[in-house]
Each structure stands twice: as C-alpha cells, then as structure tokens.
Design a protein around this motif. Sequence first.
Motif, PDB file in Angstrom:
ATOM      1  N   SER A  14       0.859  -1.187   0.000  1.00  0.00           N
ATOM      2  CA  SER A  14       0.000   0.000   0.000  1.00  0.00           C
ATOM      3  C   SER A  14       0.894   1.237   0.000  1.00  0.00           C
ATOM      4  CB  SER A  14      -0.945   0.003   1.202  1.00  0.00           C
ATOM      5  OG  SER A  14      -0.205   0.010   2.412  1.00  0.00           O
ATOM      6  N   ARG A  15       0.286   2.380  -0.267  1.00  0.00           N
ATOM      7  CA  ARG A  15       1.075   3.606  -0.278  1.00  0.00           C
ATOM      8  C   ARG A  15       0.239   4.762   0.235  1.00  0.00           C
ATOM      9  NH1 ARG A  15       2.878   4.610  -6.293  1.00  0.00           N
ATOM     10  NH2 ARG A  15       3.580   6.635  -5.477  1.00  0.00           N
ATOM     11  N   ASP A  16       0.939   5.742   0.771  1.00  0.00           N
ATOM     12  CA  ASP A  16       0.333   6.994   1.213  1.00  0.00           C
ATOM     13  C   ASP A  16       1.048   8.100   0.464  1.00  0.00           C
ATOM     14  OD1 ASP A  16      -0.425   9.341   2.505  1.00  0.00           O
ATOM     15  OD2 ASP A  16      -0.558   8.380   4.460  1.00  0.00           O
ATOM     16  N   LYS A  28       2.318  11.187   2.260  1.00  0.00           N
ATOM     17  CA  LYS A  28       3.503  11.000   3.088  1.00  0.00           C
ATOM     18  C   LYS A  28       4.703  10.466   2.304  1.00  0.00           C
ATOM     19  CE  LYS A  28       0.908  10.047   7.346  1.00  0.00           C
ATOM     20  NZ  LYS A  28       0.678   9.069   8.441  1.00  0.00           N
TER      21      LYS A  28
END
Length: 122
Positions: free
Chosen positions: A70-72, A75
């Motif tokens: 997953s990624r943000d 951020k």
Amino acid sequence: QVQLVESGGGLVQAGDSLRLSCAASGRTFSSYVMGWFRQAPGKEREFVSSISWSGGTYYADSVKGRFTISRDNAKNTVYLQMNALKPEDTAVYYCVTDPRVNRQSAGWPNYWGQGTQVTVSS
C-alpha cells in the motif's frame, strides 16, 4: 536526490507478521511506481511487489495472498504488510521506485533503498 529509507525489519517466528515502511524523499513520488525487492543469502535479488500511482498492484507468486502493498502519497511512503511469514521469506528487503510504469524497462527500478533485514525462524 532521491532517498529511500526502509524500516520495520526484524527477527520473527514462522507464521508471524511484519510491516515494512519506506519513506521517500527528494521529489514528488505520487506519479512513481513504488515497490519492494528482496535478496536472500546466496540468491539473486527478486521482485516482491509493486504499486502504481493509482493503486494498481503486482505480487510475486511466492507472496500472493500473504503480502499486501500500500502507499500513502501524502507522506511519500510505501508499506509492505507481510503475514504468515515463512523461513523462505528471510532476506534483505529493498524499497524501490521508478517513474516508469513498465517494469520490463531497462534498468527498472532506477532507485533503491539500503535495505532492511527480515529473518523468519522456523
């Protein structure tokens, strides 16, 4: 200059879980593919997983159903949730990134982190 800093590795027992994180800096990565490779002792580096800017994911067959990437984008961080770990998952895990979507492009991925050790005991 692109910097990728991994964290979250460690020593666990078979069946346990770990979550790796990778913080990217040096530019805006929201349009980049981000992912993970690993290298076990005596073996070549191998692809583990990747995620595109839109959230499209790919996994190596050996980790499908156990690992989740997953990624943000806010951020500049990518994560790898690793469940049901096996001794054969023992390796140094590298965070990677590249602006090119095609993983078959020459020299993909362009940027690598320093790696974090994951050791799974039986």
